[in-house]
Design a protein around this motif. Structure first.
Motif, PDB file in Angstrom:
ATOM      1  N   ILE A   3      39.918  34.462  35.068  1.00 22.39           N
ATOM      2  CA  ILE A   3      38.880  35.462  34.859  1.00 22.39           C
ATOM      3  C   ILE A   3      39.417  36.835  35.242  1.00 22.39           C
ATOM      4  CG2 ILE A   3      37.873  35.158  37.169  1.00 22.39           C
ATOM      5  CD1 ILE A   3      35.129  35.588  35.772  1.00 22.39           C
ATOM      6  N   ARG A   4      39.222  37.802  34.360  1.00 25.11           N
ATOM      7  CA  ARG A   4      39.753  39.150  34.583  1.00 25.11           C
ATOM      8  C   ARG A   4      38.730  40.038  35.290  1.00 25.11           C
ATOM      9  NH1 ARG A   4      43.743  42.541  33.053  1.00 25.11           N
ATOM     10  NH2 ARG A   4      43.205  44.724  32.690  1.00 25.11           N
ATOM     11  N   SER A   5      37.496  39.919  34.929  1.00 23.26           N
ATOM     12  CA  SER A   5      36.429  40.695  35.569  1.00 23.26           C
ATOM     13  C   SER A   5      35.219  39.795  35.749  1.00 23.26           C
ATOM     14  CB  SER A   5      36.063  41.923  34.725  1.00 23.26           C
ATOM     15  OG  SER A   5      35.642  41.521  33.438  1.00 23.26           O
ATOM     16  N   ASP A   6      34.588  39.912  36.905  1.00 22.84           N
ATOM     17  CA  ASP A   6      33.462  39.026  37.219  1.00 22.84           C
ATOM     18  C   ASP A   6      32.430  39.797  38.024  1.00 22.84           C
ATOM     19  OD1 ASP A   6      31.873  36.842  37.338  1.00 22.84           O
ATOM     20  OD2 ASP A   6      33.068  35.747  38.813  1.00 22.84           O
ATOM     21  N   LEU A   7      31.196  39.332  37.964  1.00 26.43           N
ATOM     22  CA  LEU A   7      30.119  39.915  38.749  1.00 26.43           C
ATOM     23  C   LEU A   7      30.063  39.217  40.101  1.00 26.43           C
ATOM     24  CD1 LEU A   7      27.283  40.165  36.062  1.00 26.43           C
ATOM     25  CD2 LEU A   7      28.679  42.023  36.945  1.00 26.43           C
TER      26      LEU A   7
END
Length: 743
Positions: A197-201
């Motif tokens: 995952i490159r960007s996550d919340l």
């Protein structure tokens, strides 16, 4: 593993003191070497500092004790061993054994970090200077990673919000499937791949329900906190109950409804009556509602509904990248890299695939399944080709039935217009001024670093969520002290959410230009939530005020009579106050504004508890004011008119009667006849201009549409041709007998 030693304690509690009597005094082992817990931090937090000179101890003795604890615990096992020594260097130290200590540290491969408090300040005694030099000498002999640093710098580093670097873990391990290698091995290919995952919340910390006997909780009482577990009971209901609830809620779920009832709890009688209807959870199966019929479906039948899938990234087809809209990207971004199976060959295939997609400007539509038997998802693979890397990105995309068509009117409005009207001078000026605004708000060179060079203001990697930080910080503080308050925002976060003064200064002039070019006006709608209260609501306020007055006890001198005359001041929005003298209670019968006491009568009508008389009160006092201005002999009634207008203006702001007040000023200006040099009321208007009584603007109340510029122009303008015509006063509001009181 962590151990904790305190130097300079009133008592002596360490392993070496018992072996060598009379030595290693005033040194205590707070925590033996073991896995650190919250209790370790609590012990450190609860250490009491001592200023007594009798409790001083030698820091080298504490260092020898720390070395002994590490050697006894680690033995010959491989550990990264490190000692952190925090001292203020004020206490004298015997440096006779410093060479032996250096030898012990080197023999057991133990590094040392000395944190010295006050090293950046002027030396207050000779001990500080000598001790600091000796510590630096020891550190230089040991070499890296041993170090000497000041407490102030370490505190500054600890006070900053730092990112936690964690090891990347793949969220998917599988294959990229090209073609159909299962049925046609010559025309298909499996490529081992991992997805990261490159960007996550980041979500807030999740909590669990616990039983807490008292709150706030002390650190020592943490053992009294017990987690609780919810229990669910099922009972049967009649078809009549089901139909009744289903009609009230079309998406009624008997299982969810039953859980909600159980959570709310049952009375003893209900529990006894429904105990017989309780069923075992093993006997429960799904039932779907069809009309008024329940259709049961067993678990085996439900399993047949599932689509049989296997994990993987199945490439469906390649399409032109321009045909895939940016708005179709739904999910987070994932990086696709070579997997662990045949990693070298897989990396070669993924690199070649990414470069080929980059050259042909295409993307791959894939069907993605993360786990066996899980629902498939539609996604797209994008190429990422840079100088030293070539890989793929994955983004989830919607299915066709998930897309909603855009209405034709909106789609037509979104199309770019190439006609001559869009290319006129006005639109070109608007585009240019907005481009200047965007350029002026660049974050790249808005601030300067310590050396005076331009630098970026807000670096994305250093921006943190304020809510998540505050929750995490509160939990950390509460773990140590159960009575800790919620902390204020960190100073670095405050800087990120505060508008820079440099921005305000740079965009101030552009804002004025944008306001003129786009013809922007401030529009405010009246606040409907601020309603005038009368009747029961106003009586409740009166009752509260009366109770407050009843609670005022007489003075010690027994002056009860003076206490009975206590009155309250009601504060208006503009800061002026008037003594109500309980108008709501004592003057309920005031329904008419008299000419001899217009201000008090006006206040009493406005504060009427039984009905809304605000509009009527404004109408009557306006007629009286106009009458007084018209019939005044010289400046006889000018002061009374000024006091009436001042009271009217204050009440108009509070009760949304801005139009009524402004209308009254229009009539007064018409009477003054400013365009006539021989007018007898010019002196009154000049007197009015010296006060703060002006037309109410929309910035002061939502019931007015007058701007500040228009209000100022109204007071200075002489021409009255556009003013409202003078309206004669209603004689019914001014009794003939009252006219005699004017003389």
């Amino acid at each position: 593993m962590t151990g904790l030693i305190a130097i300079g304690t009133p008592e002596t509690d360490n392993s070496l003191a018992s072996q060598f009597p009379g030595e290693y005094k005033n040194i205590s082992t707070i925590e033996e070497i073991k896995q650190p817990t919250v209790k370790t931090v609590q012990k450190l937090f609860n250490i009491e500092l001592s200023e007594s000179k009798e409790t001083t101890a030698d820091a080298l003795d504490a260092l020898i004790l720390a070395i002994d604890m590490i050697v006894c615990y680690c033995r010959k096992l491989k550990y990264d061993k490190h000692i952190y020594l925090m001292t203020d260097t004020r206490v004298p130290i015997s440096w006779m054994e410093n060479h032996e200590i250096i030898s012990m540290l080197e023999t057991h491969s133990i590094s040392l970090t000395v944190v010295c408090a006050g090293s950046n300040m002027p030396y207050t005694n000779q001990n500080m200077n000598e001790n600091e030099k000796k510590w630096i000498e020891i550190i230089s002999r040991l070499g890296p990673p041993s170090s000497f640093c000041s407490f102030e710098k370490e505190y500054e580093f600890a006070d900053t919000i730092n990112k936690k670097i964690v090891r990347a873990s793949p969220c998917f391990r599988g294959n990229i499937i090209l073609g159909d290698p299962a049925n046609s091995p010559d025309n298909g290919l499996y490529v081992s791949a991992h997805m990261f995952i490159r960007s996550d919340l980041i979500s807030r910390k999740s909590g669990t329900k616990c039983y807490v006997p008292s709150y706030p909780v002390d650190a020592e009482d943490g053992k009294n906190i017990h987690p609780v577990k919810a229990e669910t009971n099922y009972r049967t209901i009649t078809l009549e109950e089901l139909e009744k609830k289903f009609n009230a809620q079309n998406d009624f779920d008997p299982e969810e409804e039953q859980q909600g009832e159980d959570e709310e709890g049952l009375t003893s009688s209900d529990s006894d009556n429904q105990q017989k209807d309780t069923v075992n959870s093993k006997d429960i199966m799904k039932a779907y509602i069809l009309g008024k019929t329940l259709v049961p479906v067993s678990k085996e039948q439900q399993d047949m509904f599932k689509v049989v899938t296997s994990p993987g990234l199945y490439v469906i087809k390649f399409i032109d990248s321009e045909k895939f809209p940016e708005t179709y990207k739904l999910s987070k971004v994932y990086t696709v890299t070579a997997g662990s199976v045949d990693a070298k060959e897989a990396a070669t295939v993924i690199t070649a695939l990414a470069k080929a997609m980059e050259e042909t400007k295409s993307v791959a539509v894939v069907r993605f399944t993360n786990k066996p038997e899980s629902p498939p998802k539609l996604g797209v693979l994008f190429p990422l080709v840079e100088e030293k890397v070539a890989t793929l990105y994955f983004v989830e995309a919607p299915f066709s039935n998930d897309l909603k068509p855009i209405p034709e009117a909106i789609e037509e409005a979104l199309k770019p217009k190439d006609n001559e009207e869009s290319k006129n001078a006005s639109n070109i000026a608007k585009l240019e001024i907005m481009e200047k605004l965007v350029e002026s708000m660049s974050l790249m060179e808005v601030r300067k670093d310590k050396d005076g060079n331009p630098c970026e203001h807000v670096v994305p990697e250093n921006i943190f969520n304020p809510n998540i930080w505050r929750v995490s910080e509160t939990i950390r503080r509460r773990a140590i002290d159960g009575k800790a308050t919620i902390p204020d925002l960190h100073h670095s976060i405050k800087e990120q959410i505060t508008v820079l003064p440099e921005f305000v200064e740079k965009t101030k002039e552009l804002g004025k230009q944008i306001k003129e070019i786009f013809n922007i006006e401030k529009v405010e709608t009246p606040d409907d939530t601020k309603e005038r209260h009368y009747g029961a609501l106003r009586e409740e306020k009166i009752k509260t005020r009366k109770e407050d007055e009843d609670h005022i006890s007489p003075t010690d001198t027994g002056d009860i009579e003076q206490n009975q005359h206590i009155t309250k001041k009601m504060k208006m929005d503009n800061g002026s106050a008037f003594d109500t003298k309980n108008y709501e209670v004592l003057r309920k019968d005031v329904k008419e504004v008299s000419i001899e006491d217009p201000v008090d009568d006006f206040k009493a009508m406005v504060a009427n508890p039984d009905q809304d008389l605000v509009e009527e009160a404004f109408k009557q006092i306006s007629d009286i004011v106009i009458h007084l201005v018209s019939t005044s002999f010289g400046d006889q009634y000018y002061k009374k008119v000024i006091s009436c207008l001042d009271c009217m203006r204050n009440v108009a702001i509070q009760d949304f009667e801005g139009e009524s007040f402004n209308r009254c000023l229009h009539k007064i200006k018409s009477i003054c006849d400013l365009s006539n040099p021989a007018s007898k009321r010019l002196d009154f208007w000049e007197m009015l201009k010296k006060t703060d009584i002006t037309p109410l603007t929309k910035d002061e109340t939502g019931s007015s549409n007058v701007t500040e510029a228009e209000a100022k122009k109204f007071m200075e303008e002489i021409d009255t041709t556009d003013m409202e015509p003078n309206i004669q006063t209603k004689k019914s509001y001014i009794a003939t007998d009252d006219l005699l009181d004017l003389f």
